[in-house]
Motif scaffolding. Structure first.
Motif, PDB file in Angstrom:
ATOM      1  N   VAL A 137       0.862  -1.171   0.000  1.00  0.00           N
ATOM      2  CA  VAL A 137       0.000   0.000   0.000  1.00  0.00           C
ATOM      3  C   VAL A 137       0.899   1.222   0.000  1.00  0.00           C
ATOM      4  CG1 VAL A 137      -1.699   1.354   1.281  1.00  0.00           C
ATOM      5  CG2 VAL A 137      -1.883  -1.144   1.230  1.00  0.00           C
ATOM      6  N   LEU A 138       0.787   2.054  -1.018  1.00  0.00           N
ATOM      7  CA  LEU A 138       1.556   3.292  -1.089  1.00  0.00           C
ATOM      8  C   LEU A 138       0.760   4.396  -0.402  1.00  0.00           C
ATOM      9  CD1 LEU A 138       2.785   3.140  -4.803  1.00  0.00           C
ATOM     10  CD2 LEU A 138       4.095   2.584  -2.734  1.00  0.00           C
ATOM     11  N   LEU A 139       1.385   5.046   0.571  1.00  0.00           N
ATOM     12  CA  LEU A 139       0.723   6.098   1.341  1.00  0.00           C
ATOM     13  C   LEU A 139       1.464   7.405   1.136  1.00  0.00           C
ATOM     14  CD1 LEU A 139      -1.510   6.817   3.364  1.00  0.00           C
ATOM     15  CD2 LEU A 139       0.061   6.179   5.207  1.00  0.00           C
ATOM     16  N   ALA A 140       0.854   8.307   0.373  1.00  0.00           N
ATOM     17  CA  ALA A 140       1.464   9.592   0.045  1.00  0.00           C
ATOM     18  C   ALA A 140       0.772  10.705   0.827  1.00  0.00           C
ATOM     19  CB  ALA A 140       1.360   9.849  -1.455  1.00  0.00           C
ATOM     20  N   GLY A 141       1.267  11.919   0.639  1.00  0.00           N
ATOM     21  CA  GLY A 141       0.682  13.081   1.299  1.00  0.00           C
ATOM     22  C   GLY A 141       1.741  14.122   1.574  1.00  0.00           C
ATOM     23  N   PRO A 142       1.347  15.371   1.777  1.00  0.00           N
ATOM     24  CA  PRO A 142       2.303  16.434   2.077  1.00  0.00           C
ATOM     25  C   PRO A 142       3.081  16.140   3.354  1.00  0.00           C
ATOM     26  CG  PRO A 142       0.149  17.349   1.535  1.00  0.00           C
ATOM     27  CD  PRO A 142      -0.040  15.876   1.704  1.00  0.00           C
ATOM     28  N   SER A 143       4.239  16.745   3.473  1.00  0.00           N
ATOM     29  CA  SER A 143       5.034  16.610   4.688  1.00  0.00           C
ATOM     30  C   SER A 143       4.232  17.110   5.886  1.00  0.00           C
ATOM     31  CB  SER A 143       6.324  17.428   4.556  1.00  0.00           C
ATOM     32  OG  SER A 143       7.089  17.368   5.729  1.00  0.00           O
ATOM     33  N   GLY A 144       4.174  16.286   6.944  1.00  0.00           N
ATOM     34  CA  GLY A 144       3.431  16.666   8.136  1.00  0.00           C
ATOM     35  C   GLY A 144       1.974  16.256   8.132  1.00  0.00           C
ATOM     36  N   SER A 145       1.537  15.515   7.108  1.00  0.00           N
ATOM     37  CA  SER A 145       0.123  15.149   7.012  1.00  0.00           C
ATOM     38  C   SER A 145      -0.244  13.959   7.884  1.00  0.00           C
ATOM     39  CB  SER A 145      -0.251  14.853   5.550  1.00  0.00           C
ATOM     40  OG  SER A 145       0.557  13.821   5.019  1.00  0.00           O
ATOM     41  N   GLY A 146       0.736  13.325   8.525  1.00  0.00           N
ATOM     42  CA  GLY A 146       0.438  12.219   9.431  1.00  0.00           C
ATOM     43  C   GLY A 146       0.631  10.845   8.823  1.00  0.00           C
ATOM     44  N   LYS A 147       1.360  10.757   7.710  1.00  0.00           N
ATOM     45  CA  LYS A 147       1.579   9.475   7.027  1.00  0.00           C
ATOM     46  C   LYS A 147       2.250   8.457   7.934  1.00  0.00           C
ATOM     47  CE  LYS A 147       4.143  11.319   3.818  1.00  0.00           C
ATOM     48  NZ  LYS A 147       4.061  12.717   4.265  1.00  0.00           N
ATOM     49  N   SER A 148       3.335   8.860   8.581  1.00  0.00           N
ATOM     50  CA  SER A 148       4.103   7.921   9.396  1.00  0.00           C
ATOM     51  C   SER A 148       3.286   7.393  10.566  1.00  0.00           C
ATOM     52  CB  SER A 148       5.388   8.589   9.914  1.00  0.00           C
ATOM     53  OG  SER A 148       6.216   8.983   8.845  1.00  0.00           O
ATOM     54  N   ARG A 149       2.583   8.285  11.219  1.00  0.00           N
ATOM     55  CA  ARG A 149       1.783   7.868  12.374  1.00  0.00           C
ATOM     56  C   ARG A 149       0.682   6.908  11.949  1.00  0.00           C
ATOM     57  NH1 ARG A 149      -1.434  11.926  16.559  1.00  0.00           N
ATOM     58  NH2 ARG A 149      -2.393  10.284  17.824  1.00  0.00           N
ATOM     59  N   LEU A 150      -0.031   7.242  10.877  1.00  0.00           N
ATOM     60  CA  LEU A 150      -1.115   6.383  10.429  1.00  0.00           C
ATOM     61  C   LEU A 150      -0.580   5.018  10.001  1.00  0.00           C
ATOM     62  CD1 LEU A 150      -4.131   7.506   8.335  1.00  0.00           C
ATOM     63  CD2 LEU A 150      -2.964   5.382   7.753  1.00  0.00           C
ATOM     64  N   ALA A 151       0.557   5.008   9.319  1.00  0.00           N
ATOM     65  CA  ALA A 151       1.148   3.738   8.888  1.00  0.00           C
ATOM     66  C   ALA A 151       1.499   2.869  10.089  1.00  0.00           C
ATOM     67  CB  ALA A 151       2.374   4.003   8.030  1.00  0.00           C
ATOM     68  N   ARG A 152       2.095   3.483  11.113  1.00  0.00           N
ATOM     69  CA  ARG A 152       2.445   2.721  12.318  1.00  0.00           C
ATOM     70  C   ARG A 152       1.204   2.150  12.997  1.00  0.00           C
ATOM     71  NH1 ARG A 152       5.901   7.171  13.223  1.00  0.00           N
ATOM     72  NH2 ARG A 152       4.446   7.965  14.806  1.00  0.00           N
ATOM     73  N   GLU A 153       0.140   2.942  13.035  1.00  0.00           N
ATOM     74  CA  GLU A 153      -1.084   2.505  13.690  1.00  0.00           C
ATOM     75  C   GLU A 153      -1.733   1.324  12.988  1.00  0.00           C
ATOM     76  OE1 GLU A 153      -3.456   6.001  13.688  1.00  0.00           O
ATOM     77  OE2 GLU A 153      -2.561   6.846  15.516  1.00  0.00           O
ATOM     78  N   SER A 154      -1.389   1.092  11.732  1.00  0.00           N
ATOM     79  CA  SER A 154      -1.996  -0.005  10.980  1.00  0.00           C
ATOM     80  C   SER A 154      -1.584  -1.367  11.521  1.00  0.00           C
ATOM     81  CB  SER A 154      -1.598   0.088   9.502  1.00  0.00           C
ATOM     82  OG  SER A 154      -0.234  -0.283   9.316  1.00  0.00           O
ATOM     83  N   GLY A 155      -0.446  -1.429  12.224  1.00  0.00           N
ATOM     84  CA  GLY A 155       0.064  -2.692  12.725  1.00  0.00           C
ATOM     85  C   GLY A 155       0.778  -3.511  11.675  1.00  0.00           C
ATOM     86  N   LEU A 156       0.873  -2.992  10.452  1.00  0.00           N
ATOM     87  CA  LEU A 156       1.564  -3.684   9.364  1.00  0.00           C
ATOM     88  C   LEU A 156       3.022  -3.244   9.314  1.00  0.00           C
ATOM     89  CD1 LEU A 156      -1.165  -3.234   6.601  1.00  0.00           C
ATOM     90  CD2 LEU A 156      -0.664  -5.327   7.881  1.00  0.00           C
ATOM     91  N   PRO A 157       3.889  -4.014   8.657  1.00  0.00           N
ATOM     92  CA  PRO A 157       5.262  -3.539   8.435  1.00  0.00           C
ATOM     93  C   PRO A 157       5.229  -2.224   7.649  1.00  0.00           C
ATOM     94  CG  PRO A 157       5.058  -5.872   7.901  1.00  0.00           C
ATOM     95  CD  PRO A 157       3.666  -5.366   8.108  1.00  0.00           C
ATOM     96  N   VAL A 158       6.109  -1.291   8.004  1.00  0.00           N
ATOM     97  CA  VAL A 158       6.109   0.037   7.385  1.00  0.00           C
ATOM     98  C   VAL A 158       7.505   0.355   6.856  1.00  0.00           C
ATOM     99  CG1 VAL A 158       5.751   2.503   7.718  1.00  0.00           C
ATOM    100  CG2 VAL A 158       4.278   0.844   8.912  1.00  0.00           C
ATOM    101  N   LEU A 159       7.573   0.702   5.583  1.00  0.00           N
ATOM    102  CA  LEU A 159       8.820   1.146   4.971  1.00  0.00           C
ATOM    103  C   LEU A 159       8.739   2.648   4.735  1.00  0.00           C
ATOM    104  CD1 LEU A 159      11.573   0.553   3.636  1.00  0.00           C
ATOM    105  CD2 LEU A 159      10.338   0.185   1.495  1.00  0.00           C
TER     106      LEU A 159
END
Length: 206
Positions: free
Chosen positions: A11-33
């Motif tokens: 799943v590719l998760l894009a968005g402006p810097s500061g939009s919360g991408k990293s936090r939302l990805a971590r909350e998914s419980g899936l591996p995050v790159l």
């Protein structure tokens, strides 16, 4: 050309810097790159420069190595592991590599400012589960971005403030561009549901 025998999908998760991408990805419980590790070194002579700030333009896709990112994602989807670069933002360069593994998860999340730039390439290689661009009010992203960057000592405070103000003015255009590249817009809650849906799909396929 479509790659065969992909065990995992991304799943590719894009968005402006500061939009919360990293936090939302971590909350998914899936591996995050974190795709920000695929930036080019700051002293690369071909790095783009910001016309107003006079510094490397880290928000220009040319500052990022899309080909290397896609090749790494393909390897992860086919084998479940890959050596990824470790990028030090404060020093503007890659400082090493580390092993990233997907484990048994059928889907993992790759998040970053330029994630939308590789939607077509990932789809063509047969590894794409979904592509999402987060959107919310630019002033909220400005505050989140400034707080994060100051806490991490990414750049001098004045540089961060000037860059943040410039980004706030262009943020809607950034989201529109990412939509045009194939990432569908979503707020945080809709993005969470989409990621859960991709993870629950058979073999993580779209």
């Amino acid at each position: 050309m479509t790659d065969c025998a992909s065990v995992h999908h991304v799943v590719l998760l894009a968005g402006p810097s500061g939009s919360g991408k990293s936090r939302l990805a971590r909350e998914s419980g899936l591996p995050v790159l974190n795709l920000d590790h695929f930036y080019r070194d700051g002293d690369d002579p071909d790095m783009p420069r910001h016309p107003e700030l006079g510094i490397v333009d880290w928000d220009d896709p040319r500052a990022w190595d899309a080909e290397r990112a896609v090749d790494t994602l393909v390897q992860l989807c086919r084998t479940g592991s890959a050596q990824i670069p470790v990028y030090d933002i404060a020093h503007d360069r890659t400082v090493g590599t580390e092993l990233f593994t997907v484990g048994t998860a059928p889907v993992f999340v790759a998040e970053g400012l330029f994630a939308a730039d590789i939607v077509d390439a990932c789809r063509a290689r047969g590894i794409l589960a979904d592509a999402i661009v987060l959107h919310r009010k630019p002033w909220k992203n400005f505050l989140r971005r400034l707080t994060r960057d100051l806490a991490e000592h990414r750049k001098p405070p004045l540089t961060l403030l000037r860059r943040g103000r410039a980004l706030m003015r262009t943020e809607r255009a950034i989201v529109d561009r990412q939509r045009g590249l194939g990432a569908r817009p979503a707020n945080a809650e809709d993005a969470r549901k989409a990621i859960r849906g991709a993870a629950d799909a058979p073999s993580g396929k779209p």
